[in-house]
Enzyme design. Sequence first.
Site: not given
Ligand code: NAP
Length: 258
Positions: A153, A166
């Site tokens: 991130s 985080y």
């Molecule tokens: P999200 O919408 O919250 O989705 C998170 C995913 O992780 C879901 O599929 C969830 O599955 C899974 N997950 C959560 N807890 C888990 C666990 N204990 N074991 C296995 N799977 C688990 O998040 P996102 O925004 O797509 O983020 C994806 C990645 O991008 C992350 O690494 C995040 O830090 C990074 N990121 C995101 C942003 C942003 O702005 N969105 C920015 C920078 C980096 P379930 O629903 O089944 O729990």
Amino acid sequence: MPTPSPNPTETLTPLQGKVALVTGASRGIGAAIARRLARDGARVVVNYSRSLEAAEAVVKDIQQAGGEAGVVQADLSDLAQIRAMVAFALATYGRLDILVNNAAIADFRPLDAIDANHFDSQFALNVRGLLFATQEAVRHFPETGGRVINISSGAAQAASPGASVYSATKAAVETLTRSHAAELGPKGITVNAVSPGLTETEMMRAVITPEVEKAMVGQTALGRVGTPDDIADVVAFVASDAARWITGQAIGANGGLR
Ligand code: NAP
């Protein structure tokens, strides 16, 4: 000598024959990565922890587009479940070539409100889960090598009030990326991080206020929030043979966030 024209099948499906495991692929960025790698010809294992229906919908999308995918439940903060997830990939598809460590949680709190659970839960998934998923997956990569792609991130570099734990998990992800790249390079395995900026997902909506969103968009060169597909396209490139000479890098996918 004339340049041989590229094989059209290879160009359209650069991951043909490969198996990719994408953690946290039921929603958001992980779901987009799973669909994208499948479009490039990989057979994809879609991991989720709680959202079964959403994970099954991702698999259905892939199948309807002519791809192959399977779904596996595993909470990656638990080592036994990580092992079971990798075993499922091997039992289902007989090999594993690409691991995308995408699953993470984000919980923003000011310093004074941080407790042990806030710290432990984020490190248990975002760092420990990623480390042990990598350990278990690369044990089974082919002798010819493979790809580990860690989703970091922009928070790893930024100074955002309330995001200290985080952000620290993501800084750790980038350090693990460099260390693992050095350690696994001799086995032909590249390890890179893709570092998204603000990306339109449920995680973003849960932790970013409209004011912070406006300020962050103002700090990008391209003037918008990213989409999961913006990130998935970069991951697909890193997963491909075209990226064979890139390892140990954290690649910003953030519209030019300053
Ligand atoms: P999200 O919408 O919250 O989705 C998170 C995913 O992780 C879901 O599929 C969830 O599955 C899974 N997950 C959560 N807890 C888990 C666990 N204990 N074991 C296995 N799977 C688990 O998040 P996102 O925004 O797509 O983020 C994806 C990645 O991008 C992350 O690494 C995040 O830090 C990074 N990121 C995101 C942003 C942003 O702005 N969105 C920015 C920078 C980096 P379930 O629903 O089944 O729990």
